[in-house]
Design a protein around this motif. Structure first.
Motif, mmCIF file in Angstrom:
data_model
loop_
_atom_site.group_PDB
_atom_site.id
_atom_site.type_symbol
_atom_site.label_atom_id
_atom_site.label_comp_id
_atom_site.label_asym_id
_atom_site.label_seq_id
_atom_site.Cartn_x
_atom_site.Cartn_y
_atom_site.Cartn_z
ATOM 1 N N LEU A 241 81.421 53.978 17.101
ATOM 2 C CA LEU A 241 81.534 53.594 15.692
ATOM 3 C C LEU A 241 80.849 52.256 15.429
ATOM 4 C CD1 LEU A 241 82.663 54.265 12.906
ATOM 5 C CD2 LEU A 241 84.757 53.041 13.529
ATOM 6 N N ILE A 242 81.019 51.301 16.338
ATOM 7 C CA ILE A 242 80.352 50.005 16.173
ATOM 8 C C ILE A 242 78.840 50.200 16.122
ATOM 9 C CG2 ILE A 242 79.938 47.739 17.205
ATOM 10 C CD1 ILE A 242 82.722 47.976 18.504
ATOM 11 N N ALA A 243 78.334 51.049 17.015
ATOM 12 C CA ALA A 243 76.892 51.304 17.051
ATOM 13 C C ALA A 243 76.426 51.968 15.759
ATOM 14 C CB ALA A 243 76.556 52.188 18.246
ATOM 15 N N ASP B 137 79.637 57.069 22.101
ATOM 16 C CA ASP B 137 80.447 56.142 22.891
ATOM 17 C C ASP B 137 79.824 55.835 24.248
ATOM 18 O OD1 ASP B 137 82.399 55.888 20.933
ATOM 19 O OD2 ASP B 137 83.619 57.524 21.711
ATOM 20 N N PHE B 138 78.905 56.688 24.722
ATOM 21 C CA PHE B 138 78.261 56.452 26.010
ATOM 22 C C PHE B 138 77.496 55.130 26.031
ATOM 23 C CE2 PHE B 138 75.086 58.760 23.497
ATOM 24 C CZ PHE B 138 73.927 58.042 23.727
ATOM 25 N N LEU B 139 77.144 54.625 24.859
ATOM 26 C CA LEU B 139 76.422 53.349 24.799
ATOM 27 C C LEU B 139 77.284 52.199 25.295
ATOM 28 C CD1 LEU B 139 74.614 53.839 21.373
ATOM 29 C CD2 LEU B 139 73.537 53.774 23.639
ATOM 30 N N GLY B 140 78.609 52.350 25.242
ATOM 31 C CA GLY B 140 79.484 51.316 25.776
ATOM 32 C C GLY B 140 79.332 51.165 27.272
ATOM 33 N N ASN B 141 79.208 52.287 27.996
ATOM 34 C CA ASN B 141 78.982 52.231 29.444
ATOM 35 C C ASN B 141 77.634 51.593 29.759
ATOM 36 O OD1 ASN B 141 80.315 55.279 28.880
ATOM 37 N ND2 ASN B 141 81.422 53.982 30.312
ATOM 38 N N GLU B 142 76.621 51.955 28.972
ATOM 39 C CA GLU B 142 75.295 51.390 29.186
ATOM 40 C C GLU B 142 75.274 49.894 28.885
ATOM 41 O OE1 GLU B 142 72.312 53.615 27.149
ATOM 42 O OE2 GLU B 142 72.964 55.553 27.982
ATOM 43 N N PHE B 143 76.052 49.481 27.896
ATOM 44 C CA PHE B 143 76.153 48.058 27.546
ATOM 45 C C PHE B 143 76.690 47.246 28.716
ATOM 46 C CE2 PHE B 143 79.225 44.881 25.636
ATOM 47 C CZ PHE B 143 78.286 43.887 25.404
ATOM 48 N N LEU B 144 77.752 47.734 29.369
ATOM 49 C CA LEU B 144 78.313 46.994 30.498
ATOM 50 C C LEU B 144 77.329 46.940 31.667
ATOM 51 C CD1 LEU B 144 82.096 48.014 30.648
ATOM 52 C CD2 LEU B 144 80.994 46.148 29.402
ATOM 53 N N LEU B 145 76.608 48.046 31.901
ATOM 54 C CA LEU B 145 75.608 48.022 32.970
ATOM 55 C C LEU B 145 74.490 47.048 32.634
ATOM 56 C CD1 LEU B 145 74.337 51.105 34.926
ATOM 57 C CD2 LEU B 145 72.793 49.248 34.349
ATOM 58 N N ALA C 283 73.296 42.969 20.198
ATOM 59 C CA ALA C 283 72.074 42.509 20.867
ATOM 60 C C ALA C 283 71.555 43.573 21.826
ATOM 61 C CB ALA C 283 72.349 41.198 21.606
ATOM 62 N N PHE C 284 72.476 44.231 22.533
ATOM 63 C CA PHE C 284 72.078 45.328 23.418
ATOM 64 C C PHE C 284 71.503 46.489 22.611
ATOM 65 C CE2 PHE C 284 73.650 49.532 24.762
ATOM 66 C CZ PHE C 284 72.802 49.747 25.842
ATOM 67 N N LEU C 285 72.167 46.852 21.512
ATOM 68 C CA LEU C 285 71.706 47.980 20.708
ATOM 69 C C LEU C 285 70.298 47.758 20.167
ATOM 70 C CD1 LEU C 285 74.980 48.723 18.686
ATOM 71 C CD2 LEU C 285 74.033 50.114 20.547
ATOM 72 N N ALA C 286 70.014 46.512 19.771
ATOM 73 C CA ALA C 286 68.679 46.205 19.264
ATOM 74 C C ALA C 286 67.617 46.461 20.328
ATOM 75 C CB ALA C 286 68.621 44.756 18.785
ATOM 76 N N ARG C 287 67.945 46.184 21.574
ATOM 77 C CA ARG C 287 67.004 46.430 22.658
ATOM 78 C C ARG C 287 66.995 47.903 23.043
ATOM 79 N NH1 ARG C 287 67.613 40.967 26.341
ATOM 80 N NH2 ARG C 287 65.973 41.981 27.564
ATOM 81 N N ARG C 288 68.151 48.556 22.893
ATOM 82 C CA ARG C 288 68.261 49.963 23.304
ATOM 83 C C ARG C 288 67.377 50.862 22.439
ATOM 84 N NH1 ARG C 288 68.315 54.448 24.952
ATOM 85 N NH2 ARG C 288 70.026 55.560 25.997
ATOM 86 N N ILE C 289 67.233 50.559 21.157
ATOM 87 C CA ILE C 289 66.413 51.407 20.276
ATOM 88 C C ILE C 289 64.979 50.914 20.179
ATOM 89 C CG2 ILE C 289 68.431 52.058 18.893
ATOM 90 C CD1 ILE C 289 67.299 50.194 16.687
ATOM 91 N N ASN C 290 64.697 49.781 20.841
ATOM 92 C CA ASN C 290 63.358 49.198 20.785
ATOM 93 C C ASN C 290 62.376 50.023 21.610
ATOM 94 O OD1 ASN C 290 61.144 47.126 21.732
ATOM 95 N ND2 ASN C 290 62.138 46.212 19.945
ATOM 96 N N LYS C 291 61.128 50.002 21.204
ATOM 97 C CA LYS C 291 60.101 50.769 21.917
ATOM 98 C C LYS C 291 59.889 50.271 23.339
ATOM 99 C CE LYS C 291 56.352 47.886 20.073
ATOM 100 N NZ LYS C 291 55.099 47.873 19.273
ATOM 101 N N ASP C 292 60.322 49.035 23.636
ATOM 102 C CA ASP C 292 60.166 48.482 24.981
ATOM 103 C C ASP C 292 61.316 48.837 25.906
ATOM 104 O OD1 ASP C 292 57.730 47.268 24.385
ATOM 105 O OD2 ASP C 292 58.701 45.451 23.627
#
Length: 391
Positions: free
Chosen positions: A183-185, A226-234, A358-367
């Motif tokens: 939901l946050i994402a 919600d899987f993005l939460g696991n990726e955020f911690l990693l 901050a993680f989400l901004a990088r997660r959707i970035n082309k880089d």
């Protein structure tokens, strides 16, 4: 008053539909009219739910000065159950049947005797329940930040606590949504006009030999990512292990992060189970890295963060973003009022969310593909290099 004293543990809900900008005596009267313990029952299957003033298990006193602090309302819900445990019911039934069997020529209770035994047990349950011997009371503290449309629920949300959530929604005619990683994402993506990019995301593959399209612990009743939460911690783990322990947030402030105390990981394929590591710096241990290299993902980790000059210790759960064992560090002889405490709770929640943003901004970035390759390279380090880095 748990939210105002000691360590913190909570999950969050967004509150929609509350049409008042301030909390008034009218709302206090609503609490009073739904106070815990006002209505009693001897039913063996009944559940009673009511509000508490927040001081203790029998506190039925509410007023604006006591309960409204810094544009937030502090209170509790109490859930009373009056049920005979199943094991005791079974034992009573066996005792009744044994009595009939003893007097029976066949040594076994007849069908009619079994029916009589069940009726006797039900009568006994009613008597024992009426005595209050098996009454159980559970208290869950809540902090309603009505100024920001959020409810902090003190504890983990489960079957029992769901009664309290339902009471809150019905009483104040509002709608609650659990605030988790997905939901946050989603709300962040809508606000930043990048929902399409977020909606296209699938679980990342950090280890080339381990691919997964879904997570066994995912909530099957929601499509939220919600899987993005696991990726955020990693991602946090990778950042802090590579000398990037400071994250710049969207408001141009910086937050310092150290992963500490505890780490829980689980295999997304269900092949190698779960692993929990407790240590001063668990992510620096070789067994932690081996767990990542085997394809496990972090589900919970302890951390210390420093934001706006305030230091917090906490444990963050990846999918639900539940916070537990949170401690607000105070300077020596610092005066810390209840208003300050509420502000600190808001700062803690906002900081964790903005780190995730901050993680989400990088997660959707082309880089992001380049970042994934860097993480894969980091995961391939020889163990000897990991031990040297930890030392």
């Amino acid at each position: 008053m748990p939210f105002l004293r000691g360590n913190l543990g909570f999950e969050r809900f967004s509150v929609a539909g509350f049409d008042s900008q301030i909390f008034t005596d009218e709302h206090i009267e609503i609490f009073r009219g739904n106070a815990a313990g006002r209505n009693e029952s001897s039913s063996t299957e009944n559940v009673h739910v009511g509000f508490l003033g927040g001081d203790h298990l029998f506190d039925q006193e509410f007023d604006l000065h006591k309960n409204v602090i810094n544009d937030a309302t502090h209170f509790s819900v109490r859930i009373d159950t009056n049920q005979i445990p199943a094991a005791i019911r079974t034992a009573w039934l066996q005792m009744e049947l044994a009595g009939y069997a003893k007097d029976s020529p066949s040594g076994v209770a007849t069908k009619s005797q079994r029916k009589e035994a069940k009726e006797a047990v039900e009568q006994r349950c009613e008597v024992e329940a009426a005595s209050g011997k098996f009454r159980r009371m559970q208290q869950f503290p809540m902090l309603w930040d009505f100024a920001n449309g959020q409810l902090y629920f003190g504890g983990s949300v489960g079957t029992a606590s769901a009664f309290g959530i339902d009471l809150f929604e019905r009483t104040f005619e509002v709608e609650l949504r659990r605030v988790g990683a997905g939901l946050i994402a989603q709300e962040w993506a809508i606000e930043n006009e990048c929902f399409g990019e977020l909606d296209d995301l699938v679980p990342a593959r950090f280890v080339a030999t381990h691919e997964h399209h879904s997570l066994p612990w995912a909530n099957e009743h929601t499509q939220l990512p919600d899987f993005l939460g696991n990726e955020f911690l990693l991602w946090l783990w990778w950042m802090t292990e590579n000398d990037h322990d400071t994250i710049t947030l969207a408001d141009d402030s910086d937050v310092a992060v150290i992963l500490t105390k505890t780490l829980a990981l689980e295999c997304p394929g269900g092949e190698s189970g779960k692993e929990t590591i407790s240590a001063e710096f668990p992510t620096q241990l070789p067994e932690a890295m081996r767990a990542l290299q085997s394809g496990k993902l972090p589900r919970k980790t302890g951390m210390q963060i420093v934001s706006d000059g305030r230091t917090f210790d906490l444990v963050l759960q990846a999918e639900t973003f539940a916070i537990s064992a949170a401690k607000i560090h105070l300077d020596e002889e610092e005066e810390f009022s209840d208003d300050d405490r509420i502000d600190a709770i808001r700062l803690l929640s906002d900081t964790v969310d903005m780190m995730y943003h901050a993680f989400l901004a990088r997660r959707i970035n082309k880089d992001w593909d380049k970042e994934i390759k860097q993480i894969e390279k980091w995961l391939k380090r020889p163990e000897s290099t990991q031990i040297k880095a930890a030392a």
